[in-house]
Motif scaffolding. Sequence first.
Motif, PDB file in Angstrom:
ATOM      1  N   ALA A 194      11.164  -7.832   6.166  1.00  0.00           N
ATOM      2  CA  ALA A 194      11.304  -6.552   6.852  1.00  0.00           C
ATOM      3  C   ALA A 194      10.025  -5.745   6.679  1.00  0.00           C
ATOM      4  O   ALA A 194       9.330  -5.865   5.669  1.00  0.00           O
ATOM      5  CB  ALA A 194      12.493  -5.774   6.292  1.00  0.00           C
ATOM      6  N   ARG A 195       9.725  -4.916   7.681  1.00  0.00           N
ATOM      7  CA  ARG A 195       8.454  -4.197   7.660  1.00  0.00           C
ATOM      8  C   ARG A 195       8.561  -2.881   8.412  1.00  0.00           C
ATOM      9  O   ARG A 195       9.515  -2.635   9.140  1.00  0.00           O
ATOM     10  CB  ARG A 195       7.357  -5.070   8.274  1.00  0.00           C
ATOM     11  N   GLY A 196       7.550  -2.037   8.205  1.00  0.00           N
ATOM     12  CA  GLY A 196       7.493  -0.756   8.884  1.00  0.00           C
ATOM     13  C   GLY A 196       8.266   0.318   8.137  1.00  0.00           C
ATOM     14  O   GLY A 196       8.999   0.044   7.187  1.00  0.00           O
ATOM     15  N   PRO A 197       8.128   1.573   8.558  1.00  0.00           N
ATOM     16  CA  PRO A 197       8.742   2.693   7.840  1.00  0.00           C
ATOM     17  C   PRO A 197      10.265   2.695   7.836  1.00  0.00           C
ATOM     18  O   PRO A 197      10.876   3.348   7.002  1.00  0.00           O
ATOM     19  CB  PRO A 197       8.196   3.929   8.568  1.00  0.00           C
ATOM     20  N   MET A 198      10.882   1.955   8.776  1.00  0.00           N
ATOM     21  CA  MET A 198      12.346   1.855   8.790  1.00  0.00           C
ATOM     22  C   MET A 198      12.808   0.440   8.433  1.00  0.00           C
ATOM     23  O   MET A 198      13.987   0.125   8.554  1.00  0.00           O
ATOM     24  CB  MET A 198      12.905   2.289  10.140  1.00  0.00           C
ATOM     25  N   GLN A 199      11.882  -0.415   7.985  1.00  0.00           N
ATOM     26  CA  GLN A 199      12.183  -1.754   7.470  1.00  0.00           C
ATOM     27  C   GLN A 199      13.012  -2.602   8.428  1.00  0.00           C
ATOM     28  O   GLN A 199      14.160  -2.963   8.167  1.00  0.00           O
ATOM     29  CB  GLN A 199      12.853  -1.649   6.111  1.00  0.00           C
ATOM     30  N   PHE A 200      12.376  -2.962   9.524  1.00  0.00           N
ATOM     31  CA  PHE A 200      12.979  -3.851  10.506  1.00  0.00           C
ATOM     32  C   PHE A 200      12.511  -5.280  10.313  1.00  0.00           C
ATOM     33  O   PHE A 200      11.330  -5.528  10.027  1.00  0.00           O
ATOM     34  CB  PHE A 200      12.594  -3.418  11.930  1.00  0.00           C
ATOM     35  N   LEU A 201      13.429  -6.225  10.516  1.00  0.00           N
ATOM     36  CA  LEU A 201      13.031  -7.606  10.675  1.00  0.00           C
ATOM     37  C   LEU A 201      12.400  -7.767  12.057  1.00  0.00           C
ATOM     38  O   LEU A 201      12.905  -7.210  13.040  1.00  0.00           O
ATOM     39  CB  LEU A 201      14.235  -8.536  10.569  1.00  0.00           C
ATOM     40  N   PRO A 202      11.323  -8.522  12.175  1.00  0.00           N
ATOM     41  CA  PRO A 202      10.721  -8.718  13.500  1.00  0.00           C
ATOM     42  C   PRO A 202      11.705  -9.275  14.528  1.00  0.00           C
ATOM     43  O   PRO A 202      11.632  -8.921  15.705  1.00  0.00           O
ATOM     44  CB  PRO A 202       9.574  -9.700  13.222  1.00  0.00           C
ATOM     45  N   THR A 203      12.635 -10.124  14.085  1.00  0.00           N
ATOM     46  CA  THR A 203      13.603 -10.684  15.028  1.00  0.00           C
ATOM     47  C   THR A 203      14.531  -9.603  15.574  1.00  0.00           C
ATOM     48  O   THR A 203      14.913  -9.636  16.753  1.00  0.00           O
ATOM     49  CB  THR A 203      14.432 -11.781  14.341  1.00  0.00           C
ATOM     50  N   ARG A 220       0.873  -1.168   0.000  1.00  0.00           N
ATOM     51  CA  ARG A 220       0.000   0.000   0.000  1.00  0.00           C
ATOM     52  C   ARG A 220       0.906   1.211   0.000  1.00  0.00           C
ATOM     53  O   ARG A 220       1.903   1.241   0.710  1.00  0.00           O
ATOM     54  CB  ARG A 220      -0.869   0.064   1.268  1.00  0.00           C
ATOM     55  N   ILE A 221       0.575   2.224  -0.794  1.00  0.00           N
ATOM     56  CA  ILE A 221       1.300   3.482  -0.753  1.00  0.00           C
ATOM     57  C   ILE A 221       0.394   4.491  -0.061  1.00  0.00           C
ATOM     58  O   ILE A 221      -0.724   4.755  -0.523  1.00  0.00           O
ATOM     59  CB  ILE A 221       1.699   3.983  -2.159  1.00  0.00           C
ATOM     60  N   ILE A 222       0.869   5.030   1.058  1.00  0.00           N
ATOM     61  CA  ILE A 222       0.052   5.879   1.914  1.00  0.00           C
ATOM     62  C   ILE A 222       0.692   7.259   2.054  1.00  0.00           C
ATOM     63  O   ILE A 222       1.875   7.440   1.777  1.00  0.00           O
ATOM     64  CB  ILE A 222      -0.139   5.243   3.306  1.00  0.00           C
ATOM     65  N   GLN A 223      -0.105   8.214   2.495  1.00  0.00           N
ATOM     66  CA  GLN A 223       0.418   9.556   2.758  1.00  0.00           C
ATOM     67  C   GLN A 223       1.302   9.496   4.009  1.00  0.00           C
ATOM     68  O   GLN A 223       0.902   8.926   5.036  1.00  0.00           O
ATOM     69  CB  GLN A 223      -0.744  10.527   2.967  1.00  0.00           C
ATOM     70  N   MET A 250       9.924   7.999   3.323  1.00  0.00           N
ATOM     71  CA  MET A 250       9.404   8.695   4.513  1.00  0.00           C
ATOM     72  C   MET A 250       8.154   8.012   5.074  1.00  0.00           C
ATOM     73  O   MET A 250       7.332   8.651   5.725  1.00  0.00           O
ATOM     74  CB  MET A 250       9.105  10.179   4.218  1.00  0.00           C
ATOM     75  N   GLY A 251       8.027   6.717   4.813  1.00  0.00           N
ATOM     76  CA  GLY A 251       6.885   5.981   5.347  1.00  0.00           C
ATOM     77  C   GLY A 251       5.759   5.790   4.355  1.00  0.00           C
ATOM     78  O   GLY A 251       4.700   5.285   4.739  1.00  0.00           O
ATOM     79  N   ARG A 252       5.960   6.145   3.098  1.00  0.00           N
ATOM     80  CA  ARG A 252       4.891   5.960   2.106  1.00  0.00           C
ATOM     81  C   ARG A 252       4.617   4.483   1.821  1.00  0.00           C
ATOM     82  O   ARG A 252       3.493   4.107   1.523  1.00  0.00           O
ATOM     83  CB  ARG A 252       5.252   6.679   0.798  1.00  0.00           C
ATOM     84  N   ILE A 253       5.660   3.654   1.871  1.00  0.00           N
ATOM     85  CA  ILE A 253       5.473   2.231   1.580  1.00  0.00           C
ATOM     86  C   ILE A 253       5.014   1.510   2.836  1.00  0.00           C
ATOM     87  O   ILE A 253       5.707   1.483   3.853  1.00  0.00           O
ATOM     88  CB  ILE A 253       6.771   1.593   1.067  1.00  0.00           C
ATOM     89  N   ASP A 254       3.838   0.930   2.762  1.00  0.00           N
ATOM     90  CA  ASP A 254       3.318   0.091   3.833  1.00  0.00           C
ATOM     91  C   ASP A 254       3.277  -1.321   3.273  1.00  0.00           C
ATOM     92  O   ASP A 254       2.342  -1.702   2.558  1.00  0.00           O
ATOM     93  CB  ASP A 254       1.929   0.559   4.256  1.00  0.00           C
ATOM     94  N   GLY A 255       4.319  -2.078   3.549  1.00  0.00           N
ATOM     95  CA  GLY A 255       4.401  -3.420   2.983  1.00  0.00           C
ATOM     96  C   GLY A 255       5.535  -4.188   3.612  1.00  0.00           C
ATOM     97  O   GLY A 255       6.327  -3.653   4.397  1.00  0.00           O
ATOM     98  N   ILE A 256       5.644  -5.450   3.244  1.00  0.00           N
ATOM     99  CA  ILE A 256       6.645  -6.356   3.792  1.00  0.00           C
ATOM    100  C   ILE A 256       7.578  -6.766   2.665  1.00  0.00           C
ATOM    101  O   ILE A 256       7.128  -7.158   1.582  1.00  0.00           O
ATOM    102  CB  ILE A 256       5.978  -7.595   4.421  1.00  0.00           C
ATOM    103  N   ASN A 287      -2.605   0.128  -4.067  1.00  0.00           N
ATOM    104  CA  ASN A 287      -2.963  -0.844  -3.031  1.00  0.00           C
ATOM    105  C   ASN A 287      -3.150  -2.202  -3.681  1.00  0.00           C
ATOM    106  O   ASN A 287      -4.179  -2.468  -4.301  1.00  0.00           O
ATOM    107  CB  ASN A 287      -4.239  -0.404  -2.306  1.00  0.00           C
ATOM    108  N   GLU A 288      -2.143  -3.046  -3.578  1.00  0.00           N
ATOM    109  CA  GLU A 288      -2.200  -4.382  -4.150  1.00  0.00           C
ATOM    110  C   GLU A 288      -1.942  -5.402  -3.050  1.00  0.00           C
ATOM    111  O   GLU A 288      -0.940  -5.330  -2.357  1.00  0.00           O
ATOM    112  CB  GLU A 288      -1.169  -4.538  -5.268  1.00  0.00           C
ATOM    113  N   SER A 289      -2.842  -6.337  -2.891  1.00  0.00           N
ATOM    114  CA  SER A 289      -2.708  -7.344  -1.838  1.00  0.00           C
ATOM    115  C   SER A 289      -1.784  -8.489  -2.242  1.00  0.00           C
ATOM    116  O   SER A 289      -1.380  -9.290  -1.404  1.00  0.00           O
ATOM    117  CB  SER A 289      -4.085  -7.901  -1.463  1.00  0.00           C
TER     118      SER A 289
END
Length: 319
Positions: free
Chosen positions: A198-207, A149-152, A187-193, A297-299
Motif C-alpha cells: 500500500a502507498r500514498g497518503p491514504m495507503q491504497f493498494l495499486p490494484t 521518508r517523513i515529510i512535511q 496527514m501524509g507525513r509518511i511517504d513510503g510503501i 529518510n531511510e531507503s
Amino acid sequence: MRLRQALLLPVVLASLGLTITALGNQNRAGDSSASTPAPATEPIVASAPTTPERRYPRVPADDQAAAELLLSVESALRDPATPADALPDLGHQQQVIYRVLSKDRPRSQRVVAALPARWRSIAERHLAARREFLSMSRGRGPSSLPAWRIIQPEPAEQLISYYRKAEAATGIEWEVLAAVNLVETGMGRIDGISVANARGPMQFLPTTWAEPGIGAGDIRDPHDAIQAAARYLVRRGGLKDIRRGLWGYNNSDYYGKAVLLYASLIREDPRAYTGLYHWEIHFNADAGDLWLPVGYNESRRVPVQDYLRRHPQSALPAD
C-alpha cells in the motif's frame, strides 16, 4: 482532585520541548471552571516548519502535574490567540501525553479524574482510540525501522479543503476522511510503501487504485488520494454504515473504532483538528515509542539500535 487555577500559556509554552502504529501489519484499503471547550468553530490552521531545536516532549511523572499540562495544552490548541509557531510543539506534546497514558490504565484514570468534567470525555476518547491501535499490534515491537521518508504535510487548511470537497462529492463526512488520513500516514507525513504494497497518503493498494471509479490521478497526491478514499468508502457501504465502510478499508474492528473516535472529536469541535494535524510520526519499536521526525529518510530498513546511536533524541526521554 481540583486543578490549580493558575494555568498560564507562557508557562506551558516554556515547558514544551502518531498515532501511528507500524504500517504494513494491517490490511489496507482494498484488502478484503478551569478552561472548558468553547463552541465549535473552524480549526486553527496555521502551521510552521520543523526546527532543529524541537525535542521529544516529556510527560510529568506526577499525576496532578500531568493533568495540568494536558489541560493547558488542550486549551492552547483551541485558543485562536495561540501563536502559530507554538502549535507544532503543542500538538506533539498532546500526542505524547496520550501515548504515554494509554499504556498505563490506572494512571490514566487518575489523570483524567483530575481534569475538569467537561474535558474528561475528550481525554477518554483519545485514550480509547490509542488503545484500539495497541490492541492491533500486541507483542514486542519490531527491531528495525521502516524504509520511509517523513515529510512535511500539506498545509492544514489545504487538507481540509480536500476533505470537504470529497464530502460534497460522496457524502462521506470530512471528519472521517481526516481521521483516516491521520491514522494511515499522519496527514501524509509518511511517504513510503507498506509490506502489503500500500502507498500514498491514504495507503491504497495499486490494484484497488486501478479499479474503475476509485483511483484517478496520482496515488501519492493528497488531493487525489483523499477523493479516492471517499469513493472507496462509498463502494464498501460507508453511506449506509460507516463502520462497514471502514471495515472494507481495513479489516479490523479496532481500526474502525479508533477512526470514529478521532472523527467524533473533530465533529464535536473542529478545532480538535489543530492538535491532530500537528501530531508527529511515532513508531512502536522493541526499544520503545520512537519519534521519527520530518527529515527521517531511510531507503531500506534500519536496525533500531543503529538508528538510536545516530539519533538518540528519537527515544522517549528518561525520567
